[in-house]
Design an enzyme around this catalytic site. Structure first.
Site, PDB file in Angstrom:
ATOM      1  N   ASP A  96      -8.641  -2.924   0.059  1.00 18.86           N
ATOM      2  CA  ASP A  96      -9.375  -1.877  -0.625  1.00 18.86           C
ATOM      3  C   ASP A  96     -10.553  -1.495   0.264  1.00 18.86           C
ATOM      4  OD1 ASP A  96      -9.308  -0.247  -2.954  1.00 18.86           O
ATOM      5  OD2 ASP A  96     -11.172  -1.166  -3.596  1.00 18.86           O
TER       6      ASP A  96
ATOM      7  N   LYS B  69     -10.351   3.951  17.014  1.00 23.13           N
ATOM      8  CA  LYS B  69     -10.821   3.718  15.636  1.00 23.13           C
ATOM      9  C   LYS B  69     -10.679   2.237  15.281  1.00 23.13           C
ATOM     10  CE  LYS B  69     -10.182   4.771  10.741  1.00 23.13           C
ATOM     11  NZ  LYS B  69      -9.420   5.415   9.673  1.00 23.13           N
TER      12      LYS B  69
ATOM     13  N   GLY C 251      -1.483   5.823   6.481  1.00 25.58           N
ATOM     14  CA  GLY C 251      -2.528   5.763   7.508  1.00 25.58           C
ATOM     15  C   GLY C 251      -3.101   4.360   7.640  1.00 25.58           C
TER      16      GLY C 251
ATOM     17  N   GLU D 210      -5.256  -0.921  -9.835  1.00 24.64           N
ATOM     18  CA  GLU D 210      -6.555  -0.953  -9.149  1.00 24.64           C
ATOM     19  C   GLU D 210      -7.613  -0.804 -10.234  1.00 24.64           C
ATOM     20  OE1 GLU D 210      -7.273   1.094  -5.454  1.00 24.64           O
ATOM     21  OE2 GLU D 210      -5.121   1.231  -5.088  1.00 24.64           O
TER      22      GLU D 210
ATOM     23  N   GLY E 165      -8.433  10.604   5.006  1.00 25.03           N
ATOM     24  CA  GLY E 165      -9.544  10.454   4.061  1.00 25.03           C
ATOM     25  C   GLY E 165     -10.854  11.043   4.583  1.00 25.03           C
TER      26      GLY E 165
ATOM     27  N   THR F 149       0.844  -1.198   0.000  1.00 26.14           N
ATOM     28  CA  THR F 149       0.000   0.000   0.000  1.00 26.14           C
ATOM     29  C   THR F 149       0.876   1.244   0.000  1.00 26.14           C
ATOM     30  OG1 THR F 149      -1.718   1.253   1.170  1.00 26.14           O
ATOM     31  CG2 THR F 149      -0.194   0.007   2.545  1.00 26.14           C
TER      32      THR F 149
ATOM     33  N   ASN G  43      -0.575   3.945   1.225  1.00 25.37           N
ATOM     34  CA  ASN G  43      -1.295   4.731   2.231  1.00 25.37           C
ATOM     35  C   ASN G  43      -0.744   4.440   3.627  1.00 25.37           C
ATOM     36  OD1 ASN G  43      -3.220   5.597   4.147  1.00 25.37           O
ATOM     37  ND2 ASN G  43      -4.864   5.481   2.630  1.00 25.37           N
TER      38      ASN G  43
ATOM     39  N   ARG H 240     -11.654  -1.459   8.881  1.00 26.47           N
ATOM     40  CA  ARG H 240     -10.320  -2.036   8.711  1.00 26.47           C
ATOM     41  C   ARG H 240      -9.913  -2.825   9.953  1.00 26.47           C
ATOM     42  NH1 ARG H 240      -8.382   2.122   7.291  1.00 26.47           N
ATOM     43  NH2 ARG H 240      -8.794   1.674   5.115  1.00 26.47           N
TER      44      ARG H 240
HETATM   45  P1  IMP Z   1      -8.495   2.811  -1.081  1.00 27.45           P
HETATM   46  O1  IMP Z   1      -8.854   1.603  -0.297  1.00 27.45           O
HETATM   47  O2  IMP Z   1      -7.078   3.212  -0.823  1.00 27.45           O
HETATM   48  O3  IMP Z   1      -8.872   2.714  -2.528  1.00 27.45           O
HETATM   49  O4  IMP Z   1      -9.340   3.977  -0.412  1.00 27.45           O
HETATM   50  C1  IMP Z   1     -10.438   4.587  -1.003  1.00 27.45           C
HETATM   51  C2  IMP Z   1     -10.640   5.973  -0.466  1.00 27.45           C
HETATM   52  O5  IMP Z   1     -11.285   5.882   0.783  1.00 27.45           O
HETATM   53  C3  IMP Z   1      -9.358   6.768  -0.252  1.00 27.45           C
HETATM   54  O6  IMP Z   1      -9.594   8.113  -0.631  1.00 27.45           O
HETATM   55  C4  IMP Z   1      -9.118   6.687   1.230  1.00 27.45           C
HETATM   56  O7  IMP Z   1      -8.526   7.876   1.712  1.00 27.45           O
HETATM   57  C5  IMP Z   1     -10.536   6.522   1.771  1.00 27.45           C
HETATM   58  N1  IMP Z   1     -10.479   5.671   2.960  1.00 27.45           N
HETATM   59  C6  IMP Z   1     -10.094   4.365   3.019  1.00 27.45           C
HETATM   60  N2  IMP Z   1     -10.125   3.931   4.284  1.00 27.45           N
HETATM   61  C7  IMP Z   1     -10.540   4.974   5.031  1.00 27.45           C
HETATM   62  C8  IMP Z   1     -10.722   5.146   6.418  1.00 27.45           C
HETATM   63  O8  IMP Z   1     -10.489   4.258   7.252  1.00 27.45           O
HETATM   64  N3  IMP Z   1     -11.174   6.351   6.808  1.00 27.45           N
HETATM   65  C9  IMP Z   1     -11.418   7.370   5.936  1.00 27.45           C
HETATM   66  N4  IMP Z   1     -11.221   7.276   4.640  1.00 27.45           N
HETATM   67  C10 IMP Z   1     -10.787   6.080   4.182  1.00 27.45           C
END
Ligand code: IMP
Length: 177
Positions: free
Chosen positions: A60, A157, A10, A31, A137, A6, A8, A163
């Site tokens: 995801d 959280k 966070g 993706e 996010g 990943t 990300n 998650r």
């Molecule tokens: P992806 O899983 O990285 O494709 O995330 C999809 C979108 O949802 C991204 O813009 C992330 O920032 C947002 N997102 C995913 N998980 C969370 C979360 O736990 N909290 C808030 N936003 C999230």
């Protein structure tokens, strides 16, 4: 050691708090645009399996807003990048039904086995303004019992989140093997 592929940070920090064995790998993978999180994860697992020869996971996630028929859902990343939280709040202007859920699908793959998926969901509501400095996010606009996820610390959280749930399901599965 299990790689979490990943970009990300966070997401990685949340997952690593639950599964200490995780190491972040910012490798990048396709993706696909699909109708479900599961399809996106399965495609990514397949692609990465040909490049990695040790256990790894990908995840995801998406925000599904009831009054918008599940939007942004699988488009959550694009929508966050383009209109962001203020755009979602505008779309929800005057909308009474604020119900929404976060969903997470984690996929685990290792050489010589079929991939396995784990899911988690968190039900909540879209707030009327962004609040809180934690998380990432959509966290500042997603409320559970009157507080946004961005107003909670990581442990809190993780205890309730989509998650947190999918990662705990993966963890129990790993421990039961
Ligand atoms: P992806 O899983 O990285 O494709 O995330 C999809 C979108 O949802 C991204 O813009 C992330 O920032 C947002 N997102 C995913 N998980 C969370 C979360 O736990 N909290 C808030 N936003 C999230």
């Amino acid at each position: 050691m299990i790689r979490f592929v990943t970009s990300n940070r966070g997401k990685f920090v949340e997952a690593q708090r639950l599964i200490e064995d995780l190491v972040q790998a910012d490798l990048g993978y396709t993706e696909i645009q699909a109708d479900t999180l599961e399809e996106v994860v399965l495609f990514g697992l397949k692609e990465l399996s040909s490049r990695l020869n040790s256990p790894f996971i990908i995840e995801d996630a998406g925000l599904f807003i009831e009054a918008l028929n599940g939007f942004p859902g699988v488009y959550s990343a694009y929508v966050q990048r383009t209109i962001g939280n203020s755009g979602i709040l505008k779309l929800m202007d005057g909308v009474e039904n604020r119900a929404a859920s976060f969903r997470s699908v984690v996929g685990y793959a290792a050489p010589g086995m079929e991939p396995v998926l784990f899911k988690g969901e968190l039900r909540g509501r879209i707030g009327f303004e962004a609040r809180g400095a934690g998380g990432f996010g959509y966290d500042p606009i997603f409320e559970v019992d009157g507080r946004t996820l961005a107003e909670m610390d990581l442990a809190e959280k993780n205890m309730i989140s989509h998650r947190g749930r999918s990662m705990k399901a993966l963890k129990s599965w790993l421990e039961s093997r």
